[in-house]
Design a protein around this motif. Structure first.
Motif, PDB file in Angstrom:
ATOM      1  N   LEU A 188       0.729  -1.205  -0.032  1.00  0.00           N
ATOM      2  CA  LEU A 188       0.201   0.105  -0.196  1.00  0.00           C
ATOM      3  C   LEU A 188       0.676   0.850   0.076  1.00  0.00           C
ATOM      4  N   ARG A 189       1.849   1.019   0.831  1.00  0.00           N
ATOM      5  CA  ARG A 189       2.778   2.589   0.636  1.00  0.00           C
ATOM      6  C   ARG A 189       3.900   2.848  -0.451  1.00  0.00           C
ATOM      7  N   LYS A 190       4.298   1.709  -1.218  1.00  0.00           N
ATOM      8  CA  LYS A 190       4.398   1.403  -2.488  1.00  0.00           C
ATOM      9  C   LYS A 190       3.315   2.467  -3.623  1.00  0.00           C
ATOM     10  N   MET A 191       2.254   1.873  -3.156  1.00  0.00           N
ATOM     11  CA  MET A 191       1.703   1.948  -4.318  1.00  0.00           C
ATOM     12  C   MET A 191       1.115   3.762  -4.090  1.00  0.00           C
ATOM     13  N   HIS A 230       4.100  10.169  -7.619  1.00  0.00           N
ATOM     14  CA  HIS A 230       5.059  10.335  -8.077  1.00  0.00           C
ATOM     15  C   HIS A 230       4.540  10.454  -9.552  1.00  0.00           C
ATOM     16  N   SER A 231       2.859   9.612  -9.835  1.00  0.00           N
ATOM     17  CA  SER A 231       2.537  10.138 -11.228  1.00  0.00           C
ATOM     18  C   SER A 231       1.838  11.184 -10.837  1.00  0.00           C
TER      19      SER A 231
END
Length: 749
Positions: A737-740, A746-747
């Protein structure tokens, strides 16, 4: 031989039915008695003779049936019971093929039908034994025509009593009773075929008979013997029929002449009637069958334990004789009053008589008083009809029982209801004669006697229906035995085993403990109790019980293996290893023991030895899923991913639907970054086992590494839904979840 005037037949309160209608009536009663057993389970000995017997399966060569015993063991093995019944096993194999597997209905229905056919044929057997051999179209003219029934009511009554006798329940409702049924069928056919050897009265007087029919009778006797060993006794019945009915020999006079050594015995008459020739044929045929049976048996008679037949191990010959005779009285009581029926009478069910002061001696004295009375009437009665009927009734009662009486060899039981199937025919003949004689003497009470006869048949039918219902499941069968044989350790053992198989281990423990209390050397009860205690983590008592079991029976391989498992859990690694090797030394082909030995080696980080042990397990049992899976996991954990992949793929060739091996192989492929293949095996595993939390979790990890975030998120959530406490899954999910979230930031704009 002139036909008999069966004067008492007219007084029996039953209608005179045409032959076909009489047989149909008897068959209907037989079906009514046992029809509720048609959809019962496999119970008691059925598990060994049917479920665990590889000779029934189409993959087993048909020739194995002729080399193995009734239970599927090779006859040359010392552990074989030497029960050679290939024709019976052949019918089981046919049932397996027609039913498409182990479906009980396909095995029970033939038993019920066979009993109905045998009961119907008993009308013909009793007609000959009671009324003699007379052909339609005249007596004594040598004319043709079928055999006349000169005792239609008596033969009908005896056949009805046979059809409905409750002692037959074990043979009919238990699938293994097929041996008794087929043996009885060929027994009847052998007898009726022997009767065919005598065409007419003049032929018989001149000593003419058909050798072909006698030879066919001998072949049918051999077939009966290939269904069950008892079948050979038909030769004794055939010989008695020949002596008493064909040649009309007065046994009492003959015995007197022999004992007094009088020289007026007309041997020429015996030769002229052909009796000596026929008896010689029967003797040669019987001797040939016994010799062939002995050669087939291979290593001598079977070995039984004291628990199987305690009387045969008594120190004193006197006590052995007394106890054998007490067993005979129990068999007689089961015929007379078939209310207390039990699937097993061993292991303390019938305590030994150890003193002449034991009150039970009264029963064997009573038995012999009755037998002596019957024999004296059979030999000395001035009524020739009574002499013949009683003698043939006693022959049919006693001769088929001879193989079970411990006189010629030790048998492996105390009392067995199934061995009374044929002998009960003699009892029913004697009972029908007694009832007919009563009706003759008290003709004015004929209506009352008719009510009594119908009441007796009604009680028999009800008892049969009740008892066959008890045979429908092991739970009801074993529970019913507790009321009859509360001292029988095997009954308590089987009740406990049935409860344990059903998941009720707490109650099962109490029954196993009682079995051990009643029979302190009952190693199988100790083994099963030790297994339950092992699962409940009561390891110290489990070790004590299993150690005692192997001390009593050092070649008990299963107990050695279970002792090794317990010792491994207690971290007694050296002792556990010795126990496993002891088990393997007593049972060379023991894949489960090699599997557990591999686990022991793996716990000690002896990886190569563990792999070798599991490899042995898979060589002995190619479908040993746990051994294959453990090899893949161990190679995976030790970094041998290439070898782990090879083993996993080899395992799936043998076990293409094993989701545990798919799961382990998918993990290995994922670590090798073969993501697509890994995904395929995970999805296959989930198709077979969709609720596997670990499979969803590991597939999520794969997608996580593969950067397929949405799929990873979905499978993490499914894994946590199935198992919220799954180790590592929640942490991995939060990391995802953190990575997403970072990717979204970033996007973003």
């Amino acid at each position: 031989m002139a036909p008999f005037d069966v004067y008492w037949d007219h007084h029996i309160p039953l209608p005179k039915l045409p032959p076909l209608k009489a047989k149909f009536t008897v068959a209907t009663v037989a079906l009514l008695c046992f029809i509720n057993s048609y959809d019962g389970d496999f119970v008691f000995d059925d598990s060994e003779a049917i479920i665990n017997n590889k000779d029934l399966r189409p993959t087993t060569p048909l020739s194995n049936i002729w080399n193995n015993d009734f239970w599927g063991s090779n006859l040359s093995s010392n552990s074989s019971h030497k029960s050679y019944r290939p024709l019976t096993v052949l019918t089981f194999r046919l049932n397996y093929l027609l039913a498409g597997g182990h479906y009980p209905v396909g095995f029970h229905v033939p038993n019920v039908v066979l009993h109905a056919v045998i009961s119907a044929l008993m009308v013909d057997v009793f007609a000959v034994l009671i009324g003699g051999l007379s052909h339609a179209g005249g007596s004594g003219d040598g004319g043709g025509g079928g055999v006349q029934n000169l005792a239609p009511r008596a033969s009908l009554l005896a056949a009805l009593l046979f059809a409905a006798h409750p002692v037959h329940t074990e043979s009919v409702a238990g699938v293994v009773g097929r041996a008794d049924l087929l043996c009885a069928l060929f027994f009847q056919l052998s007898f009726l075929t022997y009767c065919k050897a005598f065409h007419g009265g003049s032929d018989r007087c001149e000593g003419k008979f058909s050798v072909q029919w006698v030879a066919l009778s001998l072949l049918l006797c051999a077939a009966a013997m290939l269904c069950k060993e008892q079948g050979i006794t038909v030769l004794g019945v055939n010989a008695a029929f020949d002596v008493l009915l064909i040649c009309n020999v007065n046994l009492f006079e003959l015995i007197q002449r022999l004992l007094l050594r009088r020289k007026d015995i007309d041997v020429g008459e015996l030769v002229r009637t052909g009796l000596l020739s026929r008896l010689a044929l029967l003797a040669v045929g019987g001797a040939s069958m016994i010799y062939a049976r002995w050669r087939i048996m291979g290593t001598g008679p079977p070995v039984f334990t004291e628990a199987d037949n305690p009387a045969s191990f008594a120190d004193s010959m006197f006590l052995r004789i007394v106890n054998y005779n007490y067993y005979y009285s129990l068999n007689a009581w089961l015929l007379l009053c078939p209310w207390w029926l039990c699937f097993d009478w061993s292991m303390g069910c019938v305590p030994l008589i150890n003193s002449v002061t034991d009150w039970r001696i009264v029963w064997l004295l009573l038995l012999w008083c009755v037998l002596i009375g019957l024999i004296s009437q059979a030999l000395c009665s001035p009524d020739s009809q009574r002499r013949r009927t009683l003698t043939l009734g006693l022959v049919l009662l006693l001769v088929p029982f001879l193989p079970a009486c411990n006189l010629f060899f030790r048998v492996g039981f105390v009392v067995a209801e199934r061995v009374l199937y044929l002998s009960s025919a003699g009892y029913c003949l004697l009972l029908a004669y007694a009832l007919g004689h009563c009706c003759c003497r008290w003709a004015r009470h004929r209506r009352l006697l008719g009510v009594c006869v119908l009441a007796l048949l009604g009680v028999y039918v009800v008892r049969c229906a009740h008892r066959s219902h008890q045979w429908r499941s092991e739970q009801s069968l074993f529970s019913s035995a507790l009321l009859v044989c509360p001292l029988n350790a095997k009954v308590h053992y089987n009740v406990g085993k049935n409860l344990a198989d059903g998941g009720n281990t707490t109650t099962a423990i109490s029954y196993y403990r009682e079995a051990v209390r009643l029979h302190p050397t009952y190693v199988h009860a100790m083994n099963n109790l030790g297994n339950i205690l092992k699962e409940r983590e009561e390891l110290v008592e489990a070790e004590m019980l299993l150690s005692k079991a192997v001390a009593i029976q050092p070649d008990f391989a299963a107990a050695w293996m279970n002792l090794g498992i317990v010792q491994n859990s207690l971290q007694k690694f050296s002792a556990a290893e010795r126990s496993y090797w002891n088990a393997i030394s007593f049972r060379k082909k023991y894949p489960d023991c090699y599997y557990n030995l591999g686990r022991l080696y793996a716990d000690q980080n002896r990886h190569l030895e563990a792999l070798n042990a599991w490899k042995n397990a898979t060589m002995l049992k190619p479908d040993h899923s746990l051994a294959w899976n453990n090899m893949v996991i161990l190679l995976d954990n030790t970094g041998n991913l290439g070898q782990a992949e090879l083993i996993g793929r080899e395992a799936l060739k043998l076990l293409p639907n094993d989701h545990t091996i798919m799961f382990s192989l998918a993990n290995v492929l994922g670590k090798q970054q073969k993501y697509k293949e890994s995904e395929g095996f995970f999805l296959l595993a989930l198709k077979i086992s969709p609720n596997s939390a670990s499979c969803h979790g590991n597939l999520a990890v794969l997608y996580h590494r593969w950067a397929r975030m949405e799929l990873a998120k979905r499978h993490y959530e499914l894994a946590l839904k199935l198992d919220p406490d799954a180790p590592g899954t929640l942490g991995n999910y939060k990391m995802l979840l953190r990575k997403m979230e970072e990717q979204r930031r970033h996007s973003g704009p």
